[in-house]
Design an enzyme around this catalytic site. Structure first.
Site, PDB file in Angstrom:
ATOM      1  N   ASN A  89       2.835   4.231 -10.444  1.00 18.90           N
ATOM      2  CA  ASN A  89       1.573   4.180 -11.182  1.00 18.90           C
ATOM      3  C   ASN A  89       0.349   4.178 -10.262  1.00 18.90           C
ATOM      4  OD1 ASN A  89      -0.246   3.230 -13.561  1.00 18.90           O
ATOM      5  ND2 ASN A  89      -0.469   1.629 -12.021  1.00 18.90           N
ATOM      6  N   LYS A 106      -2.632  15.715  -9.172  1.00 15.92           N
ATOM      7  CA  LYS A 106      -1.941  15.547 -10.459  1.00 15.92           C
ATOM      8  C   LYS A 106      -1.201  16.819 -10.884  1.00 15.92           C
ATOM      9  CE  LYS A 106      -2.926  11.159 -11.002  1.00 15.92           C
ATOM     10  NZ  LYS A 106      -1.911  10.104 -10.927  1.00 15.92           N
ATOM     11  N   ASP A 133       0.874  -1.168   0.000  1.00 14.81           N
ATOM     12  CA  ASP A 133       0.000   0.000   0.000  1.00 14.81           C
ATOM     13  C   ASP A 133       0.912   1.218   0.000  1.00 14.81           C
ATOM     14  OD1 ASP A 133      -1.631   2.162   0.638  1.00 14.81           O
ATOM     15  OD2 ASP A 133      -2.894   0.978   1.986  1.00 14.81           O
ATOM     16  N   VAL A 134       0.903   1.973  -1.090  1.00 12.12           N
ATOM     17  CA  VAL A 134       1.881   3.066  -1.213  1.00 12.12           C
ATOM     18  C   VAL A 134       1.653   4.190  -0.197  1.00 12.12           C
ATOM     19  CG1 VAL A 134       2.396   2.598  -3.645  1.00 12.12           C
ATOM     20  CG2 VAL A 134       0.625   4.286  -3.059  1.00 12.12           C
ATOM     21  N   TYR A 140      -8.425  15.471  -7.040  1.00 13.87           N
ATOM     22  CA  TYR A 140      -7.640  14.793  -8.086  1.00 13.87           C
ATOM     23  C   TYR A 140      -6.747  15.791  -8.823  1.00 13.87           C
ATOM     24  CZ  TYR A 140      -6.534  11.367 -11.719  1.00 13.87           C
ATOM     25  OH  TYR A 140      -5.873  10.508 -12.560  1.00 13.87           O
TER      26      TYR A 140
HETATM   27  N1  LIG Z   1      -7.730   5.589 -16.220  1.00 15.16           N
HETATM   28  C1  LIG Z   1      -7.546   6.854 -16.607  1.00 15.16           C
HETATM   29  O1  LIG Z   1      -8.362   7.436 -17.354  1.00 15.16           O
HETATM   30  C2  LIG Z   1      -6.310   7.595 -16.183  1.00 15.16           C
HETATM   31  C3  LIG Z   1      -6.028   8.805 -16.826  1.00 15.16           C
HETATM   32  C4  LIG Z   1      -4.908   9.524 -16.450  1.00 15.16           C
HETATM   33  C5  LIG Z   1      -4.093   9.049 -15.461  1.00 15.16           C
HETATM   34  N2  LIG Z   1      -4.379   7.871 -14.821  1.00 15.16           N
HETATM   35  C6  LIG Z   1      -3.481   7.439 -13.748  1.00 15.16           C
HETATM   36  O2  LIG Z   1      -2.955   6.184 -14.064  1.00 15.16           O
HETATM   37  C7  LIG Z   1      -2.660   5.464 -12.861  1.00 15.16           C
HETATM   38  C8  LIG Z   1      -3.238   4.059 -12.943  1.00 15.16           C
HETATM   39  O3  LIG Z   1      -4.624   4.151 -13.106  1.00 15.16           O
HETATM   40  P1  LIG Z   1      -5.524   3.011 -13.774  1.00 15.16           P
HETATM   41  O4  LIG Z   1      -6.451   3.703 -14.688  1.00 15.16           O
HETATM   42  O5  LIG Z   1      -4.703   1.906 -14.275  1.00 15.16           O
HETATM   43  O6  LIG Z   1      -6.371   2.561 -12.485  1.00 15.16           O
HETATM   44  P2  LIG Z   1      -6.955   1.130 -12.025  1.00 15.16           P
HETATM   45  O7  LIG Z   1      -7.369   0.291 -13.202  1.00 15.16           O
HETATM   46  O8  LIG Z   1      -7.986   1.485 -11.000  1.00 15.16           O
HETATM   47  O9  LIG Z   1      -5.703   0.423 -11.305  1.00 15.16           O
HETATM   48  C9  LIG Z   1      -5.170   0.982 -10.140  1.00 15.16           C
HETATM   49  C10 LIG Z   1      -4.159   0.034  -9.533  1.00 15.16           C
HETATM   50  O10 LIG Z   1      -3.562   0.676  -8.383  1.00 15.16           O
HETATM   51  C11 LIG Z   1      -3.776  -0.154  -7.216  1.00 15.16           C
HETATM   52  N3  LIG Z   1      -3.871   0.732  -6.051  1.00 15.16           N
HETATM   53  C12 LIG Z   1      -4.857   1.585  -5.708  1.00 15.16           C
HETATM   54  N4  LIG Z   1      -4.563   2.200  -4.545  1.00 15.16           N
HETATM   55  C13 LIG Z   1      -3.336   1.744  -4.159  1.00 15.16           C
HETATM   56  C14 LIG Z   1      -2.493   1.998  -3.046  1.00 15.16           C
HETATM   57  N5  LIG Z   1      -2.847   2.844  -2.064  1.00 15.16           N
HETATM   58  N6  LIG Z   1      -1.321   1.346  -2.980  1.00 15.16           N
HETATM   59  C15 LIG Z   1      -0.936   0.477  -3.953  1.00 15.16           C
HETATM   60  N7  LIG Z   1      -1.695   0.181  -5.018  1.00 15.16           N
HETATM   61  C16 LIG Z   1      -2.896   0.815  -5.111  1.00 15.16           C
HETATM   62  C17 LIG Z   1      -5.009  -0.977  -7.532  1.00 15.16           C
HETATM   63  O11 LIG Z   1      -5.059  -2.222  -6.813  1.00 15.16           O
HETATM   64  P3  LIG Z   1      -5.692  -2.320  -5.312  1.00 15.16           P
HETATM   65  O12 LIG Z   1      -6.926  -1.489  -5.320  1.00 15.16           O
HETATM   66  O13 LIG Z   1      -5.924  -3.790  -5.128  1.00 15.16           O
HETATM   67  O14 LIG Z   1      -4.625  -1.790  -4.396  1.00 15.16           O
HETATM   68  C18 LIG Z   1      -4.780  -1.257  -9.026  1.00 15.16           C
HETATM   69  O15 LIG Z   1      -3.863  -2.306  -9.208  1.00 15.16           O
HETATM   70  C19 LIG Z   1      -3.204   6.323 -11.724  1.00 15.16           C
HETATM   71  O16 LIG Z   1      -2.154   7.060 -11.148  1.00 15.16           O
HETATM   72  C20 LIG Z   1      -4.184   7.255 -12.419  1.00 15.16           C
HETATM   73  O17 LIG Z   1      -4.344   8.482 -11.713  1.00 15.16           O
HETATM   74  C21 LIG Z   1      -5.480   7.130 -15.172  1.00 15.16           C
END
Ligand SMILES: NC(=O)c1ccc[n+]([C@@H]2O[C@H](COP(=O)([O-])OP(=O)(O)OC[C@H]3O[C@@H](n4cnc5c(N)ncnc54)[C@H](OP(=O)(O)O)[C@@H]3O)[C@@H](O)[C@H]2O)c1
Length: 241
Positions: free
Chosen positions: A92, A161, A65-66, A157
């Site tokens: 990430n 960011k 957990d980060v 958010y």
């Molecule tokens: N999806 C978008 O549209 C988008 C756009 C721009 C930027 N991003 C950025 O891209 C990154 C990844 O997002 P994603 O879209 O791939 O999201 P996602 O599909 O919800 O995946 C998030 C991952 O992070 C883990 N996680 C969540 N909270 C955590 C914590 N406290 N410690 C460690 N792991 C944690 C989750 O697993 P658990 O819940 O099991 O821990 C999951 O493996 C994020 O930083 C997000 O802000 C996403």
């Protein structure tokens, strides 16, 4: 020629789903040794096994957990212990909870700051001594176009960011002469679990995790003299407004 990451090792936070998972798979397929991680131990074990089977690189799982500084330190030490070195850190893990200021509660605010900013600091701080020993080390932070464009409901958010964009640039300036390149990738919408109940089939116009994985591979292919420090990527054809 395909990028060969044999002998390189990587930690990817939040890599059981979405972007992180796609990046982990791509790095293993390019030959790297990768630590898969998230808060959910059962997912970490299952996804690490699945990604390991892709080869030719390998994957192990370490839950983290980060938001927990000591867990971040254990994650980095675990990677170094397993692989002998650390070359690439992908910060990430992140989450977005959207509500107007008047409805944003303190706990939700706090969770986003702790995950999206504290987590990056904890992991980067623990990783830097190891990265500085490497030849072609890299920290890649997953920012967002929400780090450039504010929107209603984005009070927490956007704050994280925008903060991460500034933090990544400062890290880049601190570390460029230490042989560690630092990049902020700023995606628009990606069809992942980030959105309630996602990924959604009707959101096919969005980017996929695989697109971000390709971007990471392209980044890692640059020669040591070149540092793309901030990259925006967005869906090419979002629905017209
Ligand atoms: N999806 C978008 O549209 C988008 C756009 C721009 C930027 N991003 C950025 O891209 C990154 C990844 O997002 P994603 O879209 O791939 O999201 P996602 O599909 O919800 O995946 C998030 C991952 O992070 C883990 N996680 C969540 N909270 C955590 C914590 N406290 N410690 C460690 N792991 C944690 C989750 O697993 P658990 O819940 O099991 O821990 C999951 O493996 C994020 O930083 C997000 O802000 C996403």
């Amino acid at each position: 020629m395909a990028l060969d990451l044999t002998g390189r090792s990587a930690v990817i936070t939040g890599s059981t789903k979405g972007i992180g998972r796609a990046v982990a798979a791509a790095l293993v397929q390019a030959g790297a040794s990768v630590v898969v991680s998230s808060r959910t131990a059962s997912d970490v074990a299952a996804v690490a096994e699945e990604i390991d089977a892709l080869g030719p690189g390998r994957a192990i799982g370490i839950p983290c957990d980060v938001r927990d500084r000591e867990a971040c330190e254990r994650l980095i030490e675990g990677a170094v212990e397993a692989f002998g070195s650390l070359d690439i850190l992908v910060n990430n893990a992140g989450l977005g909870r959207f509500a107007p200021l008047q409805e944003m509660d303190h706990e939700t605010w706090d969770q986003q700051i702790r995950t999206n900013l504290d987590g990056v600091f904890y992991c980067s701080k623990a990783a830097v001594p190891h990265l500085m020993r490497g030849e072609e080390s890299w920290i890649i932070n997953l920012g967002s176009l929400a780090g450039r464009n504010s929107f209603a409901g984005g009070v927490a958010y956007n704050a994280t960011k925008f903060g991460l964009r500034g933090m990544t640039e400062a890290m880049m300036l601190d570390l460029r002469h230490e042989g560690v390149r630092v990049t902020c990738i700023m995606p628009g919408s990606v069809n992942t679990h980030f959105f309630e109940g996602g990924p959604h089939p009707e959101d096919d116009w969005k980017l996929k995790g695989e697109d971000l994985a390709q971007l990471v591979l392209d980044l890692l292919a640059f020669p040591p003299r070149a540092l793309p420090s901030k990259i925006e990527i967005r869906p090419s054809m979002p629905p017209r407004k």
